[in-house]
Design a protein around this motif. Structure first.
Motif, PDB file in Angstrom:
ATOM      1  N   HIS A 206      -6.729 -16.072   0.115  1.00 22.14           N
ATOM      2  CA  HIS A 206      -5.453 -15.406   0.419  1.00 22.14           C
ATOM      3  C   HIS A 206      -5.500 -13.910   0.154  1.00 22.14           C
ATOM      4  CE1 HIS A 206      -3.691 -19.259   1.216  1.00 22.14           C
ATOM      5  NE2 HIS A 206      -4.095 -19.701   0.033  1.00 22.14           N
ATOM      6  N   GLY A 207      -6.654 -13.326   0.370  1.00 27.49           N
ATOM      7  CA  GLY A 207      -6.802 -11.883   0.284  1.00 27.49           C
ATOM      8  C   GLY A 207      -6.782 -11.309  -1.111  1.00 27.49           C
ATOM      9  N   ALA A 208      -7.148 -12.109  -2.111  1.00 28.43           N
ATOM     10  CA  ALA A 208      -7.119 -11.627  -3.495  1.00 28.43           C
ATOM     11  C   ALA A 208      -8.059 -10.434  -3.699  1.00 28.43           C
ATOM     12  CB  ALA A 208      -7.484 -12.746  -4.456  1.00 28.43           C
ATOM     13  N   ASN A 209      -9.133 -10.380  -2.946  1.00 25.88           N
ATOM     14  CA  ASN A 209     -10.106  -9.295  -3.108  1.00 25.88           C
ATOM     15  C   ASN A 209      -9.643  -7.989  -2.487  1.00 25.88           C
ATOM     16  OD1 ASN A 209     -11.767 -11.130  -4.361  1.00 25.88           O
ATOM     17  ND2 ASN A 209     -12.868 -11.625  -2.480  1.00 25.88           N
ATOM     18  N   VAL A 210      -8.715  -8.054  -1.556  1.00 25.84           N
ATOM     19  CA  VAL A 210      -8.262  -6.846  -0.858  1.00 25.84           C
ATOM     20  C   VAL A 210      -6.770  -6.605  -1.045  1.00 25.84           C
ATOM     21  CG1 VAL A 210     -10.090  -6.852   0.865  1.00 25.84           C
ATOM     22  CG2 VAL A 210      -8.002  -8.129   1.280  1.00 25.84           C
ATOM     23  N   LEU A 211      -6.217  -7.085  -2.143  1.00 28.90           N
ATOM     24  CA  LEU A 211      -4.782  -6.962  -2.366  1.00 28.90           C
ATOM     25  C   LEU A 211      -4.349  -5.502  -2.520  1.00 28.90           C
ATOM     26  CD1 LEU A 211      -2.087  -8.348  -2.780  1.00 28.90           C
ATOM     27  CD2 LEU A 211      -2.598  -8.449  -5.211  1.00 28.90           C
ATOM     28  N   ILE A 212      -5.065  -4.734  -3.312  1.00 26.71           N
ATOM     29  CA  ILE A 212      -4.679  -3.336  -3.542  1.00 26.71           C
ATOM     30  C   ILE A 212      -4.779  -2.512  -2.260  1.00 26.71           C
ATOM     31  CG2 ILE A 212      -5.174  -1.243  -4.880  1.00 26.71           C
ATOM     32  CD1 ILE A 212      -3.879  -3.547  -6.469  1.00 26.71           C
ATOM     33  N   PRO A 213      -5.872  -2.597  -1.474  1.00 22.98           N
ATOM     34  CA  PRO A 213      -5.868  -1.862  -0.201  1.00 22.98           C
ATOM     35  C   PRO A 213      -4.759  -2.321   0.750  1.00 22.98           C
ATOM     36  CG  PRO A 213      -8.104  -2.478  -0.770  1.00 22.98           C
ATOM     37  CD  PRO A 213      -7.199  -3.160  -1.752  1.00 22.98           C
ATOM     38  N   ALA A 214      -4.441  -3.605   0.717  1.00 23.08           N
ATOM     39  CA  ALA A 214      -3.357  -4.090   1.573  1.00 23.08           C
ATOM     40  C   ALA A 214      -2.020  -3.512   1.130  1.00 23.08           C
ATOM     41  CB  ALA A 214      -3.308  -5.613   1.556  1.00 23.08           C
ATOM     42  N   LEU A 215      -1.821  -3.404  -0.172  1.00 23.13           N
ATOM     43  CA  LEU A 215      -0.581  -2.803  -0.662  1.00 23.13           C
ATOM     44  C   LEU A 215      -0.510  -1.321  -0.317  1.00 23.13           C
ATOM     45  CD1 LEU A 215      -0.189  -4.527  -4.136  1.00 23.13           C
ATOM     46  CD2 LEU A 215       1.139  -4.932  -2.058  1.00 23.13           C
ATOM     47  N   LEU A 216      -1.645  -0.673  -0.259  1.00 21.37           N
ATOM     48  CA  LEU A 216      -1.658   0.730   0.149  1.00 21.37           C
ATOM     49  C   LEU A 216      -1.316   0.887   1.633  1.00 21.37           C
ATOM     50  CD1 LEU A 216      -4.759   2.063  -1.790  1.00 21.37           C
ATOM     51  CD2 LEU A 216      -2.353   2.512  -2.260  1.00 21.37           C
ATOM     52  N   LEU A 217      -1.546  -0.158   2.411  1.00 18.18           N
ATOM     53  CA  LEU A 217      -1.182  -0.119   3.832  1.00 18.18           C
ATOM     54  C   LEU A 217       0.306  -0.329   4.061  1.00 18.18           C
ATOM     55  CD1 LEU A 217      -4.011  -2.175   5.533  1.00 18.18           C
ATOM     56  CD2 LEU A 217      -3.530   0.246   5.798  1.00 18.18           C
ATOM     57  N   PHE A 218       1.005  -0.803   3.037  1.00 20.11           N
ATOM     58  CA  PHE A 218       2.417  -1.131   3.206  1.00 20.11           C
ATOM     59  C   PHE A 218       3.239   0.087   3.624  1.00 20.11           C
ATOM     60  CE2 PHE A 218       6.723  -1.366   1.547  1.00 20.11           C
ATOM     61  CZ  PHE A 218       7.172  -2.506   2.177  1.00 20.11           C
ATOM     62  N   PHE A 219       3.101   1.184   2.902  1.00 22.32           N
ATOM     63  CA  PHE A 219       3.930   2.355   3.193  1.00 22.32           C
ATOM     64  C   PHE A 219       3.682   2.925   4.589  1.00 22.32           C
ATOM     65  CE2 PHE A 219       5.051   6.867   2.952  1.00 22.32           C
ATOM     66  CZ  PHE A 219       6.409   6.736   2.714  1.00 22.32           C
TER      67      PHE A 219
END
Length: 85
Positions: free
Chosen positions: A30-43
């Motif tokens: 469920h994307g645990a390895n890329v969670l922080i980059p995904a959160l950076l894509l939110f904004f």
């Protein structure tokens, strides 16, 4: 003009979150390895959705389309989670 801005702010926020959640659901673990980059894509995604509301000629259409996209994204997310993937 303010109605389209509000549509982008109020409906773009949950839509950006749902789209990122759908993206993470499809990844291994469920994307645990890329969670922080995904959160950076939110904004940037939320900003793009806010900007996209100004492509609509009428505010009512922007509210309708973003609302329908929210419903579809959250329904797809719920179906994926119920399927247990």
């Amino acid at each position: 003009m303010i109605a389209r801005s509000l549509a982008g702010v109020l409906l773009g926020f949950p839509l950006a979150g749902a789209l990122l959640a759908l993206l993470l659901e499809g990844l291994p673990e469920h994307g645990a390895n890329v969670l922080i980059p995904a959160l950076l894509l939110f904004f940037p995604l939320w900003t793009a959705l806010m900007i996209a509301t100004f492509l609509f000629r009428h505010a009512r259409r922007a509210w309708f389309v973003l609302g329908a996209c929210n419903l579809a994204a959250f329904a797809a997310l719920a179906l994926l989670r119920m399927a247990g993937s």
